[in-house]
Design an enzyme around this catalytic site. Sequence first.
Site, short mmCIF file in Angstrom:
data_model
loop_
_atom_site.label_atom_id
_atom_site.label_comp_id
_atom_site.label_asym_id
_atom_site.label_seq_id
_atom_site.Cartn_x
_atom_site.Cartn_y
_atom_site.Cartn_z
N GLY A 47 33.22 23.02 52.68
CA GLY A 47 33.14 23.00 51.21
C GLY A 47 34.11 23.99 50.60
O GLY A 47 34.79 23.70 49.61
N SER A 123 29.19 27.99 43.40
CA SER A 123 30.12 28.96 42.80
C SER A 123 31.55 28.69 43.25
O SER A 123 32.50 29.25 42.70
CB SER A 123 29.73 30.38 43.23
OG SER A 123 29.96 30.55 44.63
N GLN A 124 31.70 27.87 44.29
CA GLN A 124 33.04 27.62 44.85
C GLN A 124 33.96 26.92 43.84
O GLN A 124 35.18 27.06 43.92
CB GLN A 124 32.94 26.80 46.13
CG GLN A 124 32.29 27.58 47.28
CD GLN A 124 31.95 26.71 48.48
OE1 GLN A 124 31.94 25.49 48.38
NE2 GLN A 124 31.67 27.34 49.60
N SER A 163 25.07 31.86 43.28
CA SER A 163 25.85 32.62 44.28
C SER A 163 26.82 33.61 43.65
O SER A 163 27.98 33.72 44.05
CB SER A 163 26.60 31.65 45.22
OG SER A 163 25.70 30.88 45.96
N ASP A 290 23.21 31.86 51.93
CA ASP A 290 23.58 31.57 53.32
C ASP A 290 22.63 32.25 54.31
O ASP A 290 22.67 31.96 55.51
CB ASP A 290 25.01 32.02 53.62
CG ASP A 290 26.04 31.02 53.10
OD1 ASP A 290 25.64 29.96 52.59
OD2 ASP A 290 27.24 31.32 53.18
N ARG A 321 19.83 22.20 53.48
CA ARG A 321 19.29 23.42 54.09
C ARG A 321 17.91 23.79 53.56
O ARG A 321 17.44 24.91 53.79
CB ARG A 321 20.28 24.59 53.90
CG ARG A 321 21.50 24.48 54.79
CD ARG A 321 22.41 25.68 54.61
NE ARG A 321 23.59 25.60 55.48
CZ ARG A 321 24.64 26.40 55.37
NH1 ARG A 321 24.66 27.34 54.44
NH2 ARG A 321 25.66 26.28 56.20
N LYS A 392 32.28 26.65 63.67
CA LYS A 392 32.80 26.66 62.30
C LYS A 392 33.10 28.09 61.83
O LYS A 392 34.12 28.33 61.20
CB LYS A 392 31.80 25.99 61.34
CG LYS A 392 32.31 26.01 59.91
CD LYS A 392 31.46 25.17 58.97
CE LYS A 392 32.06 25.17 57.58
NZ LYS A 392 31.33 24.37 56.63
#
Length: 415
Positions: A47, A123-124, A163, A290, A321, A392
């Site tokens: 992401g 927030s990305q 976030s 996370d 999640r 990852k």
Amino acid sequence: MIDALRTIGLDIGVSDGGQTITVNNPATPTTSAAQHDPHSLFIANSGTTIRFLTAALSAAGGRYKLHGVPRMHERPIGDLVDAIAPIIDGKIEAESANGCPPVVIDSAGWQAGEIQVGGSVSSQYLSGLMMAAPIGSAPAHSGPAQSGPARTTRIAVTGELVSRPYVDMTAKVIESFGGKVTTVTSGLAADQSIAFDIASSGNTDGYGYRGLDYAIEPDASAASYFWAAAAISGGSVTVTGLTHAAMQGDVGFVDVLKRMGCKVDEDDNGITVTGRPLRGVDIDMNAISDTVQTLAVVALFADGPTRVRGVAHNRFKETDRIGDLACELKKLGATVTEHEDGLTITPPVDGTKGLTGAVLETYHDHRMAMSLSLAGLRIAGVKIKNPSCTAKTYPEYFADLEKLIGRSHHWSREA
Ligand SMILES: O=C(O)C1=C[C@@H](OP(=O)(O)O)[C@@H](O)[C@H](O)C1
Ligand SMILES: C=C(OP(=O)(O)O)C(=O)O
């Protein structure tokens, strides 16, 4: 990310066993709106990569198609695409239903103007736009090494911003590389919660930034597994190189462990967590989402239920999640209630005795594998399927965990 950047012509060197990365800004633009075929960029299920690149490449200009694994095409990016569409000199589109990738970009850069972006899913989107702003507003956004004044770009967030520590970290990194970030909290429209004014310093090597040597902090999200190991086993674990002075919000995970009863000691070198009898907590983890999976496994060994709030956005990560986590925790014998914004984990009435080993799915999610493996510190017969998905972010995770418990590393083929 590295593969994608190499595909578009950036020269990236990786050395010191992956610990040092050198990015060389090309002397001439590698992409342009006039190029015929779009660059096809395969982003797997990252992401961060697809969101940061969507913003940066639309600002730099050129033609691109960003795509990934099937799950990537279910992870929303519509808020980001909608934010860029009004200012792009060209076209941007999300091709899957509900505003999900692939993302197709045909751009000659960004036009001047305020950007509005939704902040409740990730927030990305905001971080990506913030980092792209000096590129999009550089005097000649399609070429390096230009001088002259750059414009300031305002990015306003509509609605909630999840976030938040990641955005503060983005602002600090931008400033380290020569950008200027001003946080705006007053004079905003009624639907805007915060805004950031971003400018490049004008004194840059190209694309709005200047190059420098930059030390990256140790990964606090990865550290959470080892602090949790101490909490679960009743032992003591020190993670060096991370203190509360770090930029990463996930260092705050140790404060949650403290509330659960752990002893937490910090000095200049790092943070030590010592396990003690644990009590369940009611906690908002919006800022440190996370570490929800890590905490959920610690909660199995606490006295009383743990309620995690504020993480509705965790359903849009590598996997769901909340739902998928609940499913695996139930296999271990916990009672788990899913909520729209999180979950409640209630350990068995007879404590650890009521927990049971199980073969656990990891859903191609590195954090599912790393966190669920911790249950095996206290429950016999926990097997983790597809453990190599930790590659990852942490390929050596199981080797390091085994080092911690004094066992030599081997992969089991049975799970
Ligand atoms: O900016 C980043 O690097 C990240 C921001 C967070 O995402 P969300 O804002 O989608 O929660 C975090 O969970 C993710 O792992 C990394
Ligand atoms: C950064 C992460 O994932 P993504 O980039 O896919 O959101 C993560 O889980 O740490």
